[in-house]
Design a protein around this motif. Sequence first.
Motif, PDB file in Angstrom:
ATOM      1  N   VAL A   1      44.057  39.437  44.086  1.00  0.00           N
ATOM      2  CA  VAL A   1      44.853  38.895  42.987  1.00  0.00           C
ATOM      3  C   VAL A   1      43.968  38.812  41.746  1.00  0.00           C
ATOM      4  O   VAL A   1      42.824  38.347  41.826  1.00  0.00           O
ATOM      5  N   THR A   2      44.491  39.273  40.615  1.00  0.00           N
ATOM      6  CA  THR A   2      43.671  39.369  39.394  1.00  0.00           C
ATOM      7  C   THR A   2      43.139  38.026  38.916  1.00  0.00           C
ATOM      8  O   THR A   2      42.113  37.982  38.243  1.00  0.00           O
ATOM      9  N   THR A   3      43.802  36.935  39.261  1.00  0.00           N
ATOM     10  CA  THR A   3      43.345  35.620  38.825  1.00  0.00           C
ATOM     11  C   THR A   3      42.219  35.060  39.695  1.00  0.00           C
ATOM     12  O   THR A   3      41.619  34.057  39.345  1.00  0.00           O
ATOM     13  N   ASN A   4      41.906  35.730  40.810  1.00  0.00           N
ATOM     14  CA  ASN A   4      40.857  35.258  41.708  1.00  0.00           C
ATOM     15  C   ASN A   4      39.510  35.841  41.268  1.00  0.00           C
ATOM     16  O   ASN A   4      38.959  36.744  41.891  1.00  0.00           O
ATOM     17  N   VAL A   5      38.985  35.294  40.195  1.00  0.00           N
ATOM     18  CA  VAL A   5      37.759  35.813  39.591  1.00  0.00           C
ATOM     19  C   VAL A   5      36.562  35.761  40.544  1.00  0.00           C
ATOM     20  O   VAL A   5      35.818  36.739  40.647  1.00  0.00           O
ATOM     21  N   PRO A   6      36.342  34.664  41.293  1.00  0.00           N
ATOM     22  CA  PRO A   6      35.196  34.665  42.210  1.00  0.00           C
ATOM     23  C   PRO A   6      35.268  35.789  43.254  1.00  0.00           C
ATOM     24  O   PRO A   6      34.256  36.419  43.551  1.00  0.00           O
ATOM     25  N   ALA A   7      36.457  36.052  43.787  1.00  0.00           N
ATOM     26  CA  ALA A   7      36.596  37.126  44.782  1.00  0.00           C
ATOM     27  C   ALA A   7      36.337  38.482  44.144  1.00  0.00           C
ATOM     28  O   ALA A   7      35.666  39.340  44.731  1.00  0.00           O
ATOM     29  N   LYS A   8      36.845  38.688  42.934  1.00  0.00           N
ATOM     30  CA  LYS A   8      36.618  39.964  42.241  1.00  0.00           C
ATOM     31  C   LYS A   8      35.125  40.187  42.003  1.00  0.00           C
ATOM     32  O   LYS A   8      34.613  41.292  42.206  1.00  0.00           O
ATOM     33  N   LYS A   9      34.420  39.128  41.614  1.00  0.00           N
ATOM     34  CA  LYS A   9      32.968  39.231  41.403  1.00  0.00           C
ATOM     35  C   LYS A   9      32.256  39.546  42.713  1.00  0.00           C
ATOM     36  O   LYS A   9      31.327  40.353  42.755  1.00  0.00           O
ATOM     37  N   LEU A  10      32.691  38.892  43.793  1.00  0.00           N
ATOM     38  CA  LEU A  10      32.092  39.137  45.107  1.00  0.00           C
ATOM     39  C   LEU A  10      32.244  40.609  45.491  1.00  0.00           C
ATOM     40  O   LEU A  10      31.270  41.265  45.849  1.00  0.00           O
ATOM     41  N   TYR A  11      33.461  41.121  45.418  1.00  0.00           N
ATOM     42  CA  TYR A  11      33.703  42.499  45.823  1.00  0.00           C
ATOM     43  C   TYR A  11      32.930  43.483  44.949  1.00  0.00           C
ATOM     44  O   TYR A  11      32.347  44.443  45.445  1.00  0.00           O
ATOM     45  N   SER A  12      32.895  43.226  43.644  1.00  0.00           N
ATOM     46  CA  SER A  12      32.122  44.098  42.745  1.00  0.00           C
ATOM     47  C   SER A  12      30.647  44.074  43.106  1.00  0.00           C
ATOM     48  O   SER A  12      29.982  45.115  43.100  1.00  0.00           O
ATOM     49  N   SER A  13      30.126  42.904  43.453  1.00  0.00           N
ATOM     50  CA  SER A  13      28.706  42.789  43.806  1.00  0.00           C
ATOM     51  C   SER A  13      28.381  43.542  45.092  1.00  0.00           C
ATOM     52  O   SER A  13      27.224  43.883  45.340  1.00  0.00           O
ATOM     53  N   CYS A  14      29.403  43.795  45.911  1.00  0.00           N
ATOM     54  CA  CYS A  14      29.219  44.553  47.153  1.00  0.00           C
ATOM     55  C   CYS A  14      29.458  46.048  46.942  1.00  0.00           C
ATOM     56  O   CYS A  14      29.414  46.817  47.900  1.00  0.00           O
ATOM     57  N   GLY A  15      29.733  46.456  45.710  1.00  0.00           N
ATOM     58  CA  GLY A  15      29.894  47.871  45.400  1.00  0.00           C
ATOM     59  C   GLY A  15      31.319  48.352  45.254  1.00  0.00           C
ATOM     60  O   GLY A  15      31.552  49.535  44.990  1.00  0.00           O
ATOM     61  N   PHE A  16      32.305  47.482  45.414  1.00  0.00           N
ATOM     62  CA  PHE A  16      33.699  47.883  45.255  1.00  0.00           C
ATOM     63  C   PHE A  16      34.011  48.084  43.776  1.00  0.00           C
ATOM     64  O   PHE A  16      33.495  47.358  42.922  1.00  0.00           O
ATOM     65  N   GLU A  17      34.866  49.067  43.502  1.00  0.00           N
ATOM     66  CA  GLU A  17      35.278  49.380  42.135  1.00  0.00           C
ATOM     67  C   GLU A  17      36.791  49.342  42.036  1.00  0.00           C
ATOM     68  O   GLU A  17      37.489  49.792  42.946  1.00  0.00           O
ATOM     69  N   VAL A  18      37.287  48.831  40.903  1.00  0.00           N
ATOM     70  CA  VAL A  18      38.726  48.804  40.649  1.00  0.00           C
ATOM     71  C   VAL A  18      39.190  50.221  40.347  1.00  0.00           C
ATOM     72  O   VAL A  18      38.580  50.933  39.543  1.00  0.00           O
ATOM     73  N   PHE A  19      40.276  50.631  40.991  1.00  0.00           N
ATOM     74  CA  PHE A  19      40.857  51.934  40.675  1.00  0.00           C
ATOM     75  C   PHE A  19      42.314  51.825  40.241  1.00  0.00           C
ATOM     76  O   PHE A  19      42.930  52.828  39.873  1.00  0.00           O
ATOM     77  N   GLY A  20      42.855  50.628  40.261  1.00  0.00           N
ATOM     78  CA  GLY A  20      44.228  50.478  39.815  1.00  0.00           C
ATOM     79  C   GLY A  20      44.644  49.021  39.773  1.00  0.00           C
ATOM     80  O   GLY A  20      44.003  48.153  40.372  1.00  0.00           O
ATOM     81  N   LYS A  21      45.702  48.773  39.029  1.00  0.00           N
ATOM     82  CA  LYS A  21      46.252  47.423  38.923  1.00  0.00           C
ATOM     83  C   LYS A  21      47.745  47.506  39.175  1.00  0.00           C
ATOM     84  O   LYS A  21      48.435  48.356  38.604  1.00  0.00           O
ATOM     85  N   GLU A  22      48.217  46.632  40.047  1.00  0.00           N
ATOM     86  CA  GLU A  22      49.639  46.582  40.371  1.00  0.00           C
ATOM     87  C   GLU A  22      50.221  45.313  39.753  1.00  0.00           C
ATOM     88  O   GLU A  22      49.874  44.199  40.143  1.00  0.00           O
ATOM     89  N   LYS A  23      51.068  45.505  38.775  1.00  0.00           N
ATOM     90  CA  LYS A  23      51.703  44.368  38.114  1.00  0.00           C
ATOM     91  C   LYS A  23      52.771  43.777  39.024  1.00  0.00           C
ATOM     92  O   LYS A  23      53.466  44.491  39.726  1.00  0.00           O
ATOM     93  N   ARG A  24      52.852  42.452  39.024  1.00  0.00           N
ATOM     94  CA  ARG A  24      53.865  41.731  39.786  1.00  0.00           C
ATOM     95  C   ARG A  24      53.857  42.120  41.271  1.00  0.00           C
ATOM     96  O   ARG A  24      54.899  42.255  41.908  1.00  0.00           O
ATOM     97  N   ALA A  25      52.679  42.265  41.829  1.00  0.00           N
ATOM     98  CA  ALA A  25      52.531  42.690  43.226  1.00  0.00           C
ATOM     99  C   ALA A  25      53.067  41.641  44.200  1.00  0.00           C
ATOM    100  O   ALA A  25      53.672  41.991  45.212  1.00  0.00           O
ATOM    101  N   LEU A  26      52.829  40.376  43.892  1.00  0.00           N
ATOM    102  CA  LEU A  26      53.285  39.285  44.742  1.00  0.00           C
ATOM    103  C   LEU A  26      54.145  38.340  43.911  1.00  0.00           C
ATOM    104  O   LEU A  26      53.913  38.177  42.717  1.00  0.00           O
ATOM    105  N   LYS A  27      55.095  37.707  44.582  1.00  0.00           N
ATOM    106  CA  LYS A  27      55.920  36.695  43.924  1.00  0.00           C
ATOM    107  C   LYS A  27      55.963  35.475  44.825  1.00  0.00           C
ATOM    108  O   LYS A  27      56.355  35.561  45.985  1.00  0.00           O
TER     109      LYS A  27
END
Length: 167
Positions: free
Chosen positions: A125-151
């Motif tokens: 989820v885009t609002t989960n900044v700590p998780a995004k930082k964690l995954y990036s630090s492990c080498g993961f890269e964003v390749f796409g964004k899905e708008k309104r993925a969850l409701k």
Amino acid sequence: MEIRQLNPTDAEEYLSIRLEALKDSPYAFASSYEEEKNQTAEKYKNRFNAPTNTFTFGAFEDSQLVGVVTLVKEQLYKLRHRANIVAMYIKPEKRGNGIGKALVSSVIEKVKNIDGIEQIYLTVVTTNVPAKKLYSSCGFEVFGKEKRALKFDNTYYDEEHMVLFLF
């Protein structure tokens, strides 16, 4: 802290942390507490016991399960070079202590020993900044964004799709 693959004896504790995750962070999972609250530990005993394409790792502190992550290998012929990280959760009071990084690192090490897997995917989820930082630090890269993925509760959440190429 100990990180290890879960086995059938961990099923009760896994079910407990899974339901906690769905209650604590409902916006972070496609499944909901309401959908899973009647699950039994037997489901996870069977999953952890069977030779499978799903591997769940747990982080333990003082013999208590404080974090989990699951790796799911793709089964379709044309997707067999891929695996997905799902159901990542760290107890809130344990976040920020390196448990998430240790869990993701354990998954990456497991994948390196699985013949044919070349890349690992996840969504966050885009609002989960700590998780995004964690995954990036492990080498993961964003390749796409899905708008309104969850409701959830009439609120939409966007997700970022990330990949780690192993080769």
